[in-house]
Design a protein around this motif. Sequence first.
Motif, short mmCIF file in Angstrom:
data_model
loop_
_atom_site.label_atom_id
_atom_site.label_comp_id
_atom_site.label_asym_id
_atom_site.label_seq_id
_atom_site.Cartn_x
_atom_site.Cartn_y
_atom_site.Cartn_z
N VAL A 1 1.03 -1.07 -0.16
CA VAL A 1 -0.03 0.22 -0.23
C VAL A 1 1.07 0.80 0.01
CG1 VAL A 1 -1.97 1.29 1.26
CG2 VAL A 1 -1.28 -1.02 1.03
N THR A 2 0.66 1.74 -0.98
CA THR A 2 1.63 2.91 -1.48
C THR A 2 1.00 3.84 -1.86
OG1 THR A 2 2.55 2.64 -3.99
CG2 THR A 2 3.87 2.02 -1.15
N PRO A 3 1.10 5.46 -2.06
CA PRO A 3 0.37 6.66 -2.80
C PRO A 3 0.20 5.99 -3.72
CG PRO A 3 2.17 7.25 -1.22
CD PRO A 3 1.96 6.12 -1.23
N THR A 4 0.73 5.59 -4.48
CA THR A 4 0.38 5.68 -6.80
C THR A 4 -0.27 4.12 -6.31
OG1 THR A 4 2.33 4.54 -6.41
CG2 THR A 4 2.41 7.16 -7.19
N SER A 5 -0.09 3.44 -5.83
CA SER A 5 -1.07 1.91 -6.17
C SER A 5 -1.82 1.33 -5.52
CB SER A 5 0.04 0.38 -4.65
OG SER A 5 -0.13 0.92 -3.40
N PHE A 6 -3.00 1.95 -5.31
CA PHE A 6 -3.98 1.70 -5.86
C PHE A 6 -4.49 1.99 -7.11
CE2 PHE A 6 -8.38 2.74 -5.34
CZ PHE A 6 -8.39 1.13 -4.87
N SER A 7 -3.91 2.84 -8.09
CA SER A 7 -4.39 2.99 -9.02
C SER A 7 -3.65 1.78 -10.04
CB SER A 7 -3.07 3.81 -9.90
OG SER A 7 -1.67 3.54 -10.48
N VAL A 8 -3.13 0.66 -9.79
CA VAL A 8 -2.89 -0.37 -10.04
C VAL A 8 -3.09 -1.75 -9.64
CG1 VAL A 8 -1.07 -2.00 -10.49
CG2 VAL A 8 -0.52 0.30 -10.51
N LEU A 9 -3.09 -1.76 -8.44
CA LEU A 9 -3.93 -2.43 -7.80
C LEU A 9 -5.81 -2.20 -7.02
CD1 LEU A 9 -1.00 -4.25 -5.88
CD2 LEU A 9 -2.42 -4.71 -7.96
N GLY A 10 -6.25 -1.19 -6.85
CA GLY A 10 -7.31 -0.91 -7.16
C GLY A 10 -8.43 -1.87 -6.97
N GLY A 11 -9.04 -2.57 -6.50
CA GLY A 11 -10.20 -3.42 -7.11
C GLY A 11 -9.83 -5.25 -7.21
N SER A 12 -8.65 -5.06 -6.41
CA SER A 12 -8.09 -6.48 -7.24
C SER A 12 -9.26 -7.46 -5.53
CB SER A 12 -6.34 -6.38 -6.73
OG SER A 12 -5.40 -6.08 -7.14
N LEU A 13 -9.09 -8.64 -6.25
CA LEU A 13 -9.32 -9.91 -4.73
C LEU A 13 -8.70 -10.39 -5.03
CD1 LEU A 13 -12.98 -10.17 -7.77
CD2 LEU A 13 -12.89 -8.98 -5.10
N GLY A 14 -8.61 -11.39 -3.91
CA GLY A 14 -8.06 -12.65 -3.47
C GLY A 14 -8.14 -13.31 -2.64
N PHE A 15 -7.59 -14.26 -1.97
CA PHE A 15 -7.80 -14.95 -1.11
C PHE A 15 -6.31 -14.43 0.13
CE2 PHE A 15 -9.33 -17.63 -4.21
CZ PHE A 15 -10.72 -18.33 -3.89
N ALA A 16 -7.01 -14.05 1.03
CA ALA A 16 -6.33 -14.29 2.77
C ALA A 16 -6.42 -15.10 3.36
CB ALA A 16 -6.85 -13.26 3.18
N VAL A 17 -6.19 -15.47 4.13
CA VAL A 17 -5.50 -16.08 5.87
C VAL A 17 -6.53 -15.73 6.40
CG1 VAL A 17 -4.20 -16.74 7.67
CG2 VAL A 17 -3.18 -16.91 5.07
N GLN A 18 -7.61 -15.84 7.11
CA GLN A 18 -8.47 -15.57 7.71
C GLN A 18 -7.63 -15.00 8.96
OE1 GLN A 18 -11.62 -18.33 9.19
NE2 GLN A 18 -13.13 -17.24 7.05
N LYS A 19 -8.69 -13.47 9.10
CA LYS A 19 -8.57 -12.93 10.49
C LYS A 19 -8.31 -13.04 11.75
CE LYS A 19 -8.25 -8.16 9.70
NZ LYS A 19 -9.19 -7.06 9.78
N ALA A 20 -7.59 -13.18 12.92
CA ALA A 20 -7.98 -14.00 13.79
C ALA A 20 -8.23 -13.34 15.05
CB ALA A 20 -7.00 -15.14 14.57
N ASN A 21 -9.08 -12.89 15.98
CA ASN A 21 -8.86 -11.68 16.88
C ASN A 21 -8.56 -11.50 18.29
OD1 ASN A 21 -8.83 -9.55 18.46
ND2 ASN A 21 -11.52 -9.56 18.00
N ILE A 22 -7.21 -12.12 18.34
CA ILE A 22 -6.58 -11.90 19.33
C ILE A 22 -6.41 -11.45 20.70
CG2 ILE A 22 -4.55 -13.64 20.71
CD1 ILE A 22 -4.52 -14.88 18.31
#
Length: 800
Positions: free
Chosen positions: A311-332
């Motif tokens: 996440v950088t100031p310019t990265s959203f123009s390239v990666l905005g809208g990206s979809l993908g699989f993430a490891v589930q968040k766990a609230n510890i």
Amino acid sequence: MSHVITLLVFIGPLLAFGSSEDETPICQILGSPEFPLLSKEGVVMIGGAFSIHSKITQPPLSFTEKPTRLTCSSVNLREFRFAQTMIFAIEEINKSEFLLPNISIGYRIYDNCGSTFTSMRAVMALMNGDERAVGKSCSGQSAVHAIIGESESSSTIVLSRTTGPFKIPVISHSATCECLSKRKDYPSFFRTIASDLYQSRALAQLVKHFGWTWVGAINSDSDYGNNGMAIFLAAAQEEGVCVEYTEKFHRTEPEKLMKVVEVIRKSTARVIVGFLAHVEMNDLLEQLSLHNITGLQFIGVEAWITADSLVTPTSFSVLGGSLGFAVQKANISGLEDFLIKDFWETEFNCKEKTETPCKESQDLMELKDYDDDVTELRYSSNIYKAIYAVAHSLHSILKCSKSQGCENTVNVTPWQVVESLKQVHFTIKNGEQVWFDNTGAAVARYEVVNWQRGSDDSVQFKPVGYYDASLPLGQKFVLKTEDIVWPRGKTEANIFIDNSNDCHKCPEEYWSNENRDTCIPKNVEFLYFTEVMGILLVFFTLFGVLLTFIIATVFLINKDTPIVRANNSELSFLLLFSLTLCFLCSLTFIGRPTQWSCMLRHTAFGITFVLCISCVLGKTIVVLMAFRATLPGSNMMKWFGPAQQRLSVLSFTVIQVIICILWLAINPPFPFKNMNHYKDKIILECALGSPVGFWAVLGYIGLLAVLCFLLAFLARKLPDNFNEAKCITFSMLIFCAVWITFIPAYVSSPGKFTVAVEIFAILASSYGLLFCIFAPKCFIIVLKPELNTKKHLMGKTESN
Ligand SMILES: *[C@@H]1O[C@H](CO)[C@@H](O)[C@H](O)[C@H]1NC(C)=O
Ligand SMILES: *[C@@H]1O[C@H](CO)[C@@H](O)[C@H](O)[C@H]1NC(C)=O
Ligand SMILES: *[C@@H]1O[C@H](CO)[C@@H](O)[C@H](O)[C@H]1NC(C)=O
Ligand SMILES: *[C@@H]1O[C@H](CO)[C@@H](O)[C@H](O)[C@H]1NC(C)=O
């Protein structure tokens, strides 16, 4: 801070036996031991290996002195948090009355600087400890009971391959390579994350779900990327998704990266599946923003989709809208506080806004806006689970209970921990259940996340669905499409598929053109009469026939001279006739194979060659018999006169004819379009039908040739007319050599060259026979007629 982050690399985590006074061998480390970055002693020890630095520089090697230390740079806060999480979990268990009561737990955490080479040293140190003398004998007891790490699949492979023989358990929190599932190769490996087998397939399903059937694919050139991509490609093919290109690069290959960027720029696919580690993704992102390549739909994997370093100031123009699989968040609960405040306070005895402010850690705190960074604690929960898994297994090995405490006397071996880990099944404090399946991995549970802008303009990884392999079929994969934001704020997914809906596989005899928009027929390959090679082969064939005719004419004109008469003229003429046929049969191999030419090819070849060799064999037997006949009292010639000669030639040939008839009747050769060997061309060839038939024909010729060679070899010193036996020996030698060299060429890759080699073998062996057997006689007849007299013949025989 520097004294913590400075890497302590020493040479030589090797072991050696020294000999002490009392002859007991002492296990010693050669060179200096390696010290952990963070450590605390305890009864139970847990090791950790993380790449807290991500760059390594090798000073130039002079090879004249001991190499200096490798220098590590570029702190990786994400990895540093893993180490912190490990300490958090250990302290929590240390305090617990329920888990391992009254047993102090210690840790040793090493930094591998993002290199498999330093990884190796860290592993050695984890196994050996940092004492110079390891013990009276190399007991095989490692310094730690289990190792947590590493983040990257390649380093994890190094780690678990090294510890594997010692059965020391390794638990990774983020190595997802399917290759690590092989229990035979990695018997003591576990992970609190799922193998990529699920993710790769889920990626293909995701792509298919939105109707994107025309995609590009890029992967890291590492175990992680290559294995994951291979599974994705197979799954994509099953789902009917077409892949325009697959490209890969490694973080150390900037030129390859430039090539990948070029491929992306030129391609028509608007959807890109990136099976990349976050380091490679970072490099790619940098280049894409530099070249203004934006608006593509990226599909990501767990390694980068939630990586905050992207996440950088310019990265959203390239990666905005990206979809993908993430490891589930766990609230510890408690972990966030620990990471932000408690760790620094306890480790460095400082408190902010007090008399001893955190001066030492100040520079690291300022290195990055540390507090903002902590919201994405996805892998940290995997580390937390891994530590708890080790604690639970030790708890059961030591037979601990809250009232009785633990059996502190038990000597825990690493293998016991491995066996116990296979059985653990527990619940962590947020209610999540943890256990390992039979490959040592955790069950596949992913969140589908989407790169969106929050209300405050910050980049958010918004959950828009999930994938849970433990749920029944049909509920595994859930997507809330209405929540998804597409690249450049588009409102629909199908905007990307203008030209891809009609993507389909070309029919078998076609392949796609360069632009991949139409199917064009594949080239058909066979040996043409009109191509240079075909013309040359026809020329040599006809030249051979002509030569045979000339020799036959010479023999016919001189048929009453002694030399022709003495060399059983009947067999000679039959041999010349069969040689003509041998030459001619090579023509059946040239041109488009048809049903008839396929059947004719091998049978004509088999029969003419057997005819030919039977004649030579007949000649050889005659030489042998003629010698016997000169001995007093023998009448051998009676037994092998012209009638017998004809009969033997006939019977040898009939056997081959029968073999050929059987072959043609049972399973004849047929023309065949071979599309397996080349993508872009069809090889038109004659399939053998029955390979047994083919090898029987060839084998029979071989048998006769060898028999002929042996007999001629026996007869080579017998006095005969003009050394006929010697010529035959030599010709058979050539014959066998040609056909033995032909076999490897024949069984290797098919194509018109194999056919050419076969024709070459036919021509070479025919020419060999023609020259060896007839050239010496023609020489005498034409150039030395004075030798062609009965007197000379008799004299030669008598003189011998
Ligand atoms: C574990 O607890 C003991 C006291 O019970 C303490 O001395 C030790 O420092 C603790 N270890 C860790 C890693 O917190
Ligand atoms: C990218 O776009 C910016 C402004 O939109 C421009 O200044 C820059 O030259 C462009 N770079 C390339 C490589 O086209
Ligand atoms: C995590 O759990 C704590 C209590 O256990 C709760 O206060 C907090 O809001 C939770 N955080 C998230 C992000 O769910
Ligand atoms: C743990 O240690 C404390 C103090 O050393 C002792 O009072 C307590 O009984 C011990 N607990 C168990 C379960 O052994």
